[in-house]
Design an enzyme around this catalytic site. Structure first.
Site, mmCIF file in Angstrom:
data_model
loop_
_atom_site.group_PDB
_atom_site.id
_atom_site.type_symbol
_atom_site.label_atom_id
_atom_site.label_comp_id
_atom_site.label_asym_id
_atom_site.label_seq_id
_atom_site.Cartn_x
_atom_site.Cartn_y
_atom_site.Cartn_z
ATOM 1 N N CYS A 181 75.537 73.377 47.371
ATOM 2 C CA CYS A 181 76.467 73.523 46.249
ATOM 3 C C CYS A 181 77.229 74.844 46.341
ATOM 4 C CB CYS A 181 75.706 73.442 44.931
ATOM 5 S SG CYS A 181 76.794 73.634 43.509
ATOM 6 N N CYS B 62 77.940 76.560 43.068
ATOM 7 C CA CYS B 62 76.787 77.183 42.394
ATOM 8 C C CYS B 62 76.424 78.488 43.085
ATOM 9 C CB CYS B 62 75.539 76.303 42.450
ATOM 10 S SG CYS B 62 75.786 74.582 42.126
ATOM 11 N N ASP B 63 76.412 78.485 44.417
ATOM 12 C CA ASP B 63 75.818 79.602 45.166
ATOM 13 C C ASP B 63 76.824 80.462 45.921
ATOM 14 O OD1 ASP B 63 73.350 78.671 44.332
ATOM 15 O OD2 ASP B 63 73.192 77.291 46.013
#
Ligand code: NAP
Length: 313
Positions: free
Chosen positions: A134, A137-138
């Site tokens: 992701c 997200c990261d």
């Protein structure tokens, strides 16, 4: 034992939209949200192609809007998972992860799909320590660093562009010599200076170092599929974007799947092989996999369930 008219399993655009329609039809739907409430849109950033948001909107906000709309019509939305089903006879018996048993007159499966992994050495070991599925997200953790994205579809190409804005350099590693991503997205990738294409290459190992409890990725070993040559590319993080697998494990024993593992539905409907069990969204869609289509099929599933219940009182 709880008796419900319509049980909805899953909570992406398909599950929540099914809940809106089912609630408005007085089917008093119960929704089990599953592991990732709101589904895949909750791990994206700006969504520009969902109708109704002319300026685009963050994925998690869109999902919250649809959820609130379902709550407004008193859908019973619950945190938790359905872990076991018995579709061998009606009413269908479904068991939640807290042990609760639900007897449902109709079921809508909207469990979506989850990220696929490479299954190579180092991937599990460094998951969360430099290996991610992701980017949105990261990606934040890789400011000014070097990363690799694996894959050649829209997700990989979009992830590469997203990461190129944060990171110093992005290697986009693809197993063929052309991308599968749409032409417009490809064009932007090729025009981005800090994205370097690594063609005809498959990752064979993710390597890193460990000091005490601290571990970090520092490279990915890739093999050129044409020359068989292997090399290590030095990177700080790897983003795997090689597609998704439909979440069908719980239903496999009863519901017919196609050769790719997606739930088979009768074309033009959300009906599965079991009367009273319907499927909507990515779990039954190997082709389009778009949020708006998932929402549309969630609506279809609720209408199909309503008709089924009227005909089978
Ligand atoms: P995808 O289109 O299935 O692409 C997966 C990519 O990963 C392909 O390039 C594939 O290579 C590669 N791949 C698969 N297994 C692999 C393996 N074991 N090792 C190395 N490479 C592997 O998946 P996606 O990119 O997640 O897109 C899914 C759907 O969502 C598509 O319909 C896409 O159009 C849509 N989508 C749309 C948007 C948007 O409209 N904004 C954004 C993201 C996704 P090959 O090409 O060789 O098969």
């Amino acid at each position: 034992m709880e008796k419900v008219k319509t049980l909805i399993i899953g909570s992406g655009p398909a599950g929540y939209t099914a809940a809106i329609y089912a609630a408005r039809a007085d089917l008093k739907p119960v929704v089990y949200e599953g592991l990732q409430p709101g589904g895949q849109l909750t791990i994206t950033t700006d969504v520009e192609n969902f109708p109704g948001y002319p300026e685009g909107k963050m994925g998690p906000e869109i999902m919250d809007d649809i959820r609130q709309q379902a709550l407004r019509f008193e859908a019973d939305i619950r945190t938790g998972m359905i872990t076991k089903v018995d579709f061998s006879k009606r009413p269908f018996v479904c068991t939640a992860d807290d042990g609760k048993i639900i007897e449902a007159e109709s079921v809508i499966i909207a469990t979506g799909a989850s990220a696929r992994w490479l299954g190579i050495k180092g991937e599990d070991e460094y998951s969360g320590y430099g290996v991610s599925a992701c980017a949105t997200c990261d990606g934040f953790f890789y400011r000014g660093k070097t990363v690799a994205v694996i894959g050649g579809g829209d997700t990989a190409a979009e992830d590469a562009q997203y990461l190129a804005k944060i990171s110093k350099k992005v290697y986009l590693i693809h197993r063929r010599d052309e991308l599968r991503a749409s032409k417009a997205v490809q064009q932007r990738v090729f025009e981005t200076e800090n994205i370097e294409m690594v063609w005809d290459s498959v990752p064979v190992e993710i390597v890193g170092e460990q000091q005490g409890f601290v571990k970090a990725v520092n490279g990915v070993v890739v093999k050129n599929v044409k020359t068989e040559e292997q090399k290590t590319i030095e990177i700080d993080g790897v983003f795997v974007a090689i597609g998704h697998n439909p979440n069908t494990r719980t239903f496999r024993e009863f519901v017919e799947l196609n050769e790719q593992g997606y739930i088979k539905t009768i074309p033009g409907t959300t009906k599965t092989n079991i009367p009273g069990v319907f499927a909507a969204g990515d779990v039954q869609d190997p082709n389009y996999r778009q949020a708006v289509i998932a929402a549309g099929s969630g609506c279809m599933a609720a209408l199909d369930a309503e008709r089924f219940l009227n005909e089978n009182r």
